[in-house]
Design an enzyme around this catalytic site. Structure first.
Site, short mmCIF file in Angstrom:
data_model
loop_
_atom_site.label_atom_id
_atom_site.label_comp_id
_atom_site.label_asym_id
_atom_site.label_seq_id
_atom_site.Cartn_x
_atom_site.Cartn_y
_atom_site.Cartn_z
CG ASP A 204 5.66 81.05 145.78
OD1 ASP A 204 5.88 82.34 146.12
OD2 ASP A 204 7.21 81.23 145.17
CD GLU A 290 8.97 94.29 150.14
OE1 GLU A 290 9.32 95.31 149.82
OE2 GLU A 290 8.13 92.91 150.16
#
Ligand code: UDP
Ligand code: MN
Length: 349
Positions: A204, A290
Site C-alpha cells: 500500500d 529493520e
C-alpha cells in the site's frame, strides 16, 4: 372365354410382366448407380472435412503464435516507452511484497502492479500471507504480463503469532514470515545473480519510478527518505557534507540502531546470499524489524550509502490504505466468493 381370347390375354399379361421386370431392373440399375454416386460424394466430403480440420488446426497454431508475438511486442513497446535502451545491462531489482488477504488487497495490488510493470529489469516476489496462492493474484500477474518476471509464493503467519496479537500490549509484526520466505527463495533461485538489489515494498505504499534508479545504484546498502511516516512529513537520514550518514530525523524510537522504515533502504543480493541466517523475527521489540535485519547482515551505520540526491529527494511514501467500512455480514461474505454477486466478486477477487 374362347381359347384365342385366353391366349391374347395371357400374352398381354406376359407382356405386362416383362415390361415390369424390365422397369424394375432399370430402377435397380439406377439406384445402384446413384448409390455409387452418393458414396463417392460422401468420400469426397470426408476428404474435404479432413482437409478443413487440418487447415483449422494450422490456423489455430498460427493464431497462438501471433498472440505470443503480440504479447512480446506489447512488452517491448512498454519497456521502450521508458526510453531505457540499456535495460539489459541494468542491475536487477528484486522487489519483495508481503501481502495479506483483505477487501482492499486487489485494489492495492492493481495500483502497485501497474507501477512495477513499467520498470525494466525488475523481478517481483509476492508472498501471500495465506495457505496457498490465490487466483486473484495469479490473474493479475497474467494481466500485467509479469508471469515471467515474478514469483508468486504463499506462507501463513503462524496461528500462535496471530493469537498473541489479541494482547493489547503486543502488536503483530507484519510480513515477518513472508519476507523470510522471499529471502529463502532468493538464496535458492537467484544466488548467482551478481548485480541485484533487494527491496521490501509493501503493497500500500506509493513509489516514484525514480526510486528504482536509486535502488540499482547501491553497492552494499542504500538509504533514502520516506514521505509521510512515523508522524513526520518525511523521515530521512541526515547526510554530512562529506557525504556520510551521520544521523536520522526519526522522532519515533530514535534510539534504534537503524531508525528507518522498511521502505527506506535496499541491500545488495550478495549480502542475503552470504548471510544465510539473516532475516526478520517475531522476537524483536516493535519497530526493530529493520534494525534487526540490517544488523543480521552485519551492517553498521557507517555502511549506509545515502541516495536520492544525498537524501534530499522523496521517491517513496508510506501511504496507508484505509480499512473498508463494511458491515459484519458483508465482511463475512467476502470470505466466500460463492456468496458474492459478479461485480462484488470482481471488486475483490
Ligand atoms: N501484511 C502481511 N500480513 C499481515 C499484515 C500485513 O503480510 O498480517 C503485509 C501487508 O500486506 C503489507 C505489509 O505486510 O504489504 C505491511 O503491512 P501494513 O501495510 O499493514 O503495515 P503498515 O504500513 O501499517 O506498517
Ligand atoms: Mn502499509
Amino acid at each position: 372365354m374362347s381359347d384365342a381370347l385366353l391366349i391374347k390375354f395371357l400374352a398381354l399379361m406376359g407382356f405386362v410382366v416383362v415390361v415390369n421386370v424390365i422397369l424394375f431392373w432399370r430402377q435397380n440399375v439406377d439406384m445402384s448407380e446413384s448409390k455409387a454416386d452418393l458414396e463417392a460424394t460422401i468420400q469426397m466430403l470426408e476428404r474435404k472435412k479432413t482437409n478443413l480440420l487440418m487447415k483449422n488446426t494450422d490456423l489455430e497454431r498460427q493464431a497462438h503464435r501471433m498472440a505470443l508475438k503480440m504479447e512480446h511486442l506489447e512488452i517491448e513497446v512498454r519497456d521502450y516507452s521508458q526510453a531505457r535502451h540499456d535495460r539489459k545491462n541494468l542491475p536487477m531489482v528484486f522487489f519483495v511484497t508481503p501481502t495479506k488477504r483483505r477487501p482492499e488487497q486487489k485494489a492495492d495490488l492493481t495500483r502497485l502492479g501497474q507501477t512495477l510493470a513499467h520498470i525494466p529489469n525488475l523481478f517481483w516476489i509476492l508472498v501471500e500471507d495465506a495457505e496457498g496462492p490465490s487466483d486473484m493474484i495469479r490473474d493479475l500477474l497474467d494481466r500485467l504480463k509479469m508471469t515471467q518476471t515474478s514469483a508468486h509464493l504463499a506462507v501463513s503467519t503462524p496461528e500462535k503469532m496471530r493469537m498473541n496479537a489479541s494482547d493489547p500490549n503486543w502488536k503483530l509484526p507484519r510480513g515477518v514470515e513472508q519476507r523470510n520466505a522471499a529471502l529463502e527463495y532468493l538464496r535458492t533461485n537467484h544466488a548467482s545473480w551478481h548485480r541485484g538489489a533487494v527491496y521490501f515494498g509493501d503493497d500500500d505504499n506509493t513509489y516514484d519510478w525514480r526510486l528504482f534508479d536509486e535502488i540499482r545504484k547501491i553497492n552494499r546498502v542504500g538509504v533514502w527518505p520516506v514521505g509521510i511516516v512515523g508522524g513526520l512529513i518525511v523521515e530521512a537520514p541526515i547526510v554530512a557534507s562529506n557525504g556520510t550518514v551521520t544521523g536520522f530525523t526519526a522522532k519515533w524510537k530514535p534510539e534504534r540502531p537503524f531508525p528507518i522504515d522498511m521502505a527506506a533502504f535496499a541491500v545488495n543480493l550478495s549480502l542475503i546470499v552470504e548471510n544465510r541466517d539473516a532475516g526478520f523475527s517475531f522476537d524483536v521489540p516493535r519497530g526493530y524489524q529493520e534494525s534487526h535485519f540490517l544488523t543480521s547482515l552485519k551492517l553498521s551505520r557507517n555502511d549506509l550509502e545515502p541516495r536520492a540526491d544525498f537524501c534530499s529527494k522523496v521517491y517513496v511514501w508510506h501511504t496507508r490504505t484505509e480499512k473498508a467500512q463494511l458491515s459484519k455480514k458483508d465482511l463475512q461474505r467476502t470470505l466466500d466468493p460463492a456468496q458474492l454477486s459478479e461485480p462484488e466478486r470482481n471488486a475483490i477477487a
